[in-house]
Enzyme design. Structure first.
Site, PDB file in Angstrom:
ATOM      1  N   LYS A  30       0.815  -1.207   0.000  1.00 24.59           N
ATOM      2  CA  LYS A  30       0.000   0.000   0.000  1.00 24.59           C
ATOM      3  C   LYS A  30       0.857   1.269   0.000  1.00 24.59           C
ATOM      4  O   LYS A  30       0.584   2.208  -0.747  1.00 24.59           O
ATOM      5  CB  LYS A  30      -0.921  -0.028   1.236  1.00 24.59           C
ATOM      6  N   ARG A  40     -12.820   4.086   9.881  1.00 25.95           N
ATOM      7  CA  ARG A  40     -12.813   2.734  10.441  1.00 25.95           C
ATOM      8  C   ARG A  40     -14.213   2.261  10.828  1.00 25.95           C
ATOM      9  O   ARG A  40     -14.422   1.092  11.088  1.00 25.95           O
ATOM     10  CB  ARG A  40     -11.956   2.687  11.722  1.00 25.95           C
ATOM     11  N   ARG A  88      11.870 -14.543   3.623  1.00 26.26           N
ATOM     12  CA  ARG A  88      12.803 -13.455   3.319  1.00 26.26           C
ATOM     13  C   ARG A  88      14.058 -13.491   4.185  1.00 26.26           C
ATOM     14  O   ARG A  88      13.979 -13.740   5.383  1.00 26.26           O
ATOM     15  CB  ARG A  88      12.122 -12.100   3.565  1.00 26.26           C
ATOM     16  N   ARG A 134      17.633 -12.523   9.299  1.00 25.64           N
ATOM     17  CA  ARG A 134      16.184 -12.530   9.110  1.00 25.64           C
ATOM     18  C   ARG A 134      15.556 -11.611  10.135  1.00 25.64           C
ATOM     19  O   ARG A 134      16.005 -11.532  11.270  1.00 25.64           O
ATOM     20  CB  ARG A 134      15.625 -13.943   9.324  1.00 25.64           C
ATOM     21  N   ARG A 142      -1.530  -9.962  11.816  1.00 26.56           N
ATOM     22  CA  ARG A 142      -1.737  -8.690  11.103  1.00 26.56           C
ATOM     23  C   ARG A 142      -2.901  -8.784  10.128  1.00 26.56           C
ATOM     24  O   ARG A 142      -3.658  -7.834   9.955  1.00 26.56           O
ATOM     25  CB  ARG A 142      -0.466  -8.301  10.346  1.00 26.56           C
TER      26      ARG A 142
END
Ligand SMILES: [Zn+2]
Length: 216
Positions: A13, A88, A127, A160, A172
């Site tokens: 985003k 919200r 990752r 990491r 999340r």
């Protein structure tokens, strides 16, 4: 053109919002940033906001819309606004409509960057980066050419991030769904919601957003 850009962490985003700012002269308005700026400025509203937040109380909608209204009066919003983190709730969605209408504006699109949760978990948990030069790698999608050796600088040390784990990603995602659940159906009913595949290549995501904004 005024839009709400939605997307869970990891959907890109922030990247897309910066591109819209740079390429279309839009401006991103994050209510979190606005509140922090108000507090920092030491204005009357800022002092009030600071007290409310320090007391851990819910921020009153009226005060928030006052701060948001002041922001919308700034000339840089003429090129269009990307709302981030607001609204919200259904009440805030009404307030936003009113704030925009008072200024002869309207909300044109609600764009949601969609992610596949399992694919996001795969993307984030694999990752790692070179500890010396920061080059990015991935367990499945981008391993160093020679195992254990950085392609760029030859270092053999990698690291990491501790929050790049499945539990954090799923938490999340759940938080994101809870936050958007009250408003998405409202905007759906008004035909304002478009969805873009946030897992696609960054440029493809940008192209899809541009197509929506241009009505293509
Ligand atoms: Zn390296």
């Amino acid at each position: 053109m005024n839009i709400i850009l939605l997307g869970p962490p990891g959907a890109g985003k922030g990247t897309q919002a910066s591109r819209l700012e740079r390429e279309r002269g839009m401006v991103q308005i994050s209510t979190g940033d606005l509140l922090r700026a108000a507090v920092k400025s030491g204005s009357e509203i800022g002092k009030l906001a600071d007290g409310i937040m320090k007391a851990g109380k819910l921020f009153p909608d009226d005060l928030m819309s006052q701060i948001l209204g002041d922001r919308l009066d700034q000339p840089d919003t003429a090129g269009g606004v990307i709302f981030d983190g607001y609204p919200r709730t259904a009440a805030q969605a009404d307030k936003l409509d009113a704030l925009l209408a008072e200024r002869g504006k309207s909300l044109d699109h609600v764009i949601e960057l969609e992610v596949d949760e399992d694919a996001l978990v795969d993307r984030i948990t694999g990752r790692f980066t070179c500890a010396r030069c920061g080059a990015g790698y991935h367990d499945r999608f981008k391993l160093p050419k020679e195992a254990g050796v950085c392609d760029v600088c030859g270092s053999e040390e990698f690291k990491r991030r501790p929050d790049d784990n499945e539990e954090t990603v799923r938490t999340r995602m759940a938080e994101y769904r809870a936050k958007t659940a009250p408003i998405l159906p409202l905007y759906e009913a008004r035909g304002l919601v478009s969805r873009v595949d946030g897992m696609a290549d960054i440029d493809e995501v940008t192209a899809a957003i541009e197509a929506i904004l241009d009505g293509r």
